[in-house]
Every structure is written in C-alpha cells, then in structure tokens.
Enzyme design. Structure first.
Site, PDB file in Angstrom:
ATOM      1  CB  SER A   1      -0.908   0.023   1.234  1.00  0.00           C
ATOM      2  OG  SER A   1      -1.609  -1.183   1.362  1.00  0.00           O
TER       3      SER A   1
HETATM    4  N1  SAH Z   1      -0.495  -5.228   4.002  1.00  0.00           N
HETATM    5  C1  SAH Z   1       0.308  -5.512   2.823  1.00  0.00           C
HETATM    6  C2  SAH Z   1      -0.367  -5.195   1.507  1.00  0.00           C
HETATM    7  C3  SAH Z   1      -1.479  -6.142   1.273  1.00  0.00           C
HETATM    8  S1  SAH Z   1      -1.992  -6.418  -0.379  1.00  0.00           S
HETATM    9  C4  SAH Z   1       1.665  -4.840   2.885  1.00  0.00           C
HETATM   10  O1  SAH Z   1       1.933  -4.110   3.843  1.00  0.00           O
HETATM   11  O2  SAH Z   1       2.479  -5.074   1.977  1.00  0.00           O
HETATM   12  C5  SAH Z   1      -3.313  -7.520   0.059  1.00  0.00           C
HETATM   13  C6  SAH Z   1      -2.862  -8.895   0.439  1.00  0.00           C
HETATM   14  O3  SAH Z   1      -4.010  -9.612   0.872  1.00  0.00           O
HETATM   15  C7  SAH Z   1      -2.278  -9.695  -0.725  1.00  0.00           C
HETATM   16  O4  SAH Z   1      -0.998 -10.140  -0.384  1.00  0.00           O
HETATM   17  C8  SAH Z   1      -3.253 -10.851  -0.899  1.00  0.00           C
HETATM   18  O5  SAH Z   1      -2.645 -12.068  -1.297  1.00  0.00           O
HETATM   19  C9  SAH Z   1      -3.851 -10.955   0.489  1.00  0.00           C
HETATM   20  N2  SAH Z   1      -5.141 -11.626   0.553  1.00  0.00           N
HETATM   21  C10 SAH Z   1      -6.202 -11.517  -0.274  1.00  0.00           C
HETATM   22  N3  SAH Z   1      -7.204 -12.323   0.137  1.00  0.00           N
HETATM   23  C11 SAH Z   1      -6.780 -12.936   1.271  1.00  0.00           C
HETATM   24  C12 SAH Z   1      -7.362 -13.897   2.160  1.00  0.00           C
HETATM   25  N4  SAH Z   1      -8.595 -14.381   1.995  1.00  0.00           N
HETATM   26  N5  SAH Z   1      -6.623 -14.326   3.204  1.00  0.00           N
HETATM   27  C13 SAH Z   1      -5.366 -13.856   3.409  1.00  0.00           C
HETATM   28  N6  SAH Z   1      -4.763 -12.962   2.603  1.00  0.00           N
HETATM   29  C14 SAH Z   1      -5.466 -12.509   1.536  1.00  0.00           C
END
Ligand code: SAH
Length: 202
Positions: A49
C-alpha cells in the site's frame, strides 16, 4: 514530512514509519521509488500500500502497547512491521505461501519478534488467538467478514476497505460498542480484493 503534510499527526505512528525501511519490502527494481507516496507491485500480483494509507490506517487503529492485533493480508509484511512497533503482538494472515515466507524473512532481518505470520484464509480470521483488540484488513471485501467481527473484542475496532469494485471502495472504521457495531466511513481507497480460500498450488 510528506505524511505530516497530508495530516498524519500521531507522533508514534510517524516514528514507526521512520524506523522501518520500506525499501526492504519492495522489489529491488522499485527501490528508488520506495520512499515515494505510491503503492508498488510485489510478488503474486499483489501490491504494497501507499505509505499515506498505511499511516492513516495505523493512526485510525489507535494502538497501544498492550494490544493484540490481527492483520489480514500480510503482502510484503510492511504494514505488519509498522504495527509491531505500536502494539504488543501482531498476527498476520496471508493466502500465498510465497508472500508469507518473504514477509517472515524481512521481519527476521529487522529483528522484529512480536509478529507471527500465518498462512491461511483471512475470511476465517485466526480463532486460536481470538479475540483481538484491533483488526486491520488490507484487502477489500463487499462486507466485513462475519468471522472477523466475531473475533473482535468488545470495545475493539476494525479498519477495513469495503466496496464492490476499485472505484467505489471506502475505508471503514467499525467499532464494537455496547450498543452494537458502529461503522464510520473514512476515505475512498483502492485495494486488491479479499479472495476466498488460501492458495493451494504451491
Ligand atoms: N499489508 C500488505 C499489503 C497487502 S496487499 C503490505 O503491507 O504489503 C493484500 C494482500 O491480501 C495480498 O498479499 C493478498 O494475497 C492478500 N489476501 C487476499 N485475500 C486474502 C485472504 N482471503 N486471506 C489472506 N490474505 C489474503
């Protein structure tokens, strides 16, 4: 300075952001952009993000050093590293093993010991450690997952992007009060979707 200009005021949040090198969490190809206020691609088609959004979500969580926090969507591990500076313990769930492993390695490199990375389906939360004082979801859903609302302590707070598509998402604050759940819309945002199920093919 950029974050302060955009309205982030919490000194502890700003200090945590200063302390954690974002460079370590982005692909080398993008390291020269690591300190710009933009989202960047990471492995598995996901994104880290924008720093302003990380700071804003963290500030809205209103953390203190006694709290146990659940993060859904570990991604690069950057948000988890920031949270680790401001609360007692972070549990962070990611559906891709590759991302979970890479995040774990980065956190170890920074000698951060109060974050537990978990591979699993964030829709289910993390029952073994529930309830949580705070829950932060860094992928967007249509509605807040019921399991996560269940795993939020009374008096607890969740920050989650909600919305049908990337053009209509809102970051929402959900407080669990004695009168019930209170939702406060905060900011239009763009997150990748919260997908059902963990990734099985690795
Ligand atoms: N917080 C992160 C950015 C997240 S991007 C950072 O600081 O870099 C969103 C993430 O959510 C992705 O890696 C994606 O794979 C994950 N995601 C999506 N659906 C999910 C689920 N059901 N359970 C766990 N992770 C999930």
């Amino acid at each position: 300075m950029q974050l302060r200009r955009r309205g982030i005021r919490d000194a502890d949040v700003l200090r945590a952001i200063e302390r954690i090198p974002r460079e370590l969490f982005v692909d080398e190809a993008f390291s020269e952009h690591a300190y710009q206020d933009i989202a960047l691609p990471i492995e598995c088609g996901q994104t880290i993000s924008q720093p302003f959004v990380v700071a804003f979500m963290t500030e809205k969580l209103d953390l203190n050093p006694t709290q146990k926090v659940l993060e859904i969507g570990t991604g690069s591990g950057y948000q988890a590293a920031i949270l680790s500076q401001l609360c007692r313990r972070v549990y962070t769930v990611e559906r891709w093993r590759e991302l979970q492993k890479a995040a774990e390695a980065r956190l170890a490199e920074l000698k951060i010991t109060n974050v537990t990375t978990i591979i699993g389906d964030g829709w289910l939360g993390w029952p073994p450690q529930a309830p949580f004082d705070r829950i932060i979801v860094t992928a967007a859903a249509l509605d807040a997952p019921a399991a996560l609302l269940d795993q939020l302590k009374d008096g607890g707070r969740m920050i989650i992007p909600l919305g049908e598509n990337r053009d209509t998402q809102q970051l929402v604050q959900i407080d669990k009060t004695p009168e019930g759940l209170v939702e406060t819309p905060l900011l239009p945002v763009r997150f990748v979707p919260l997908v059902h199920g963990r990734v099985k093919r690795d």
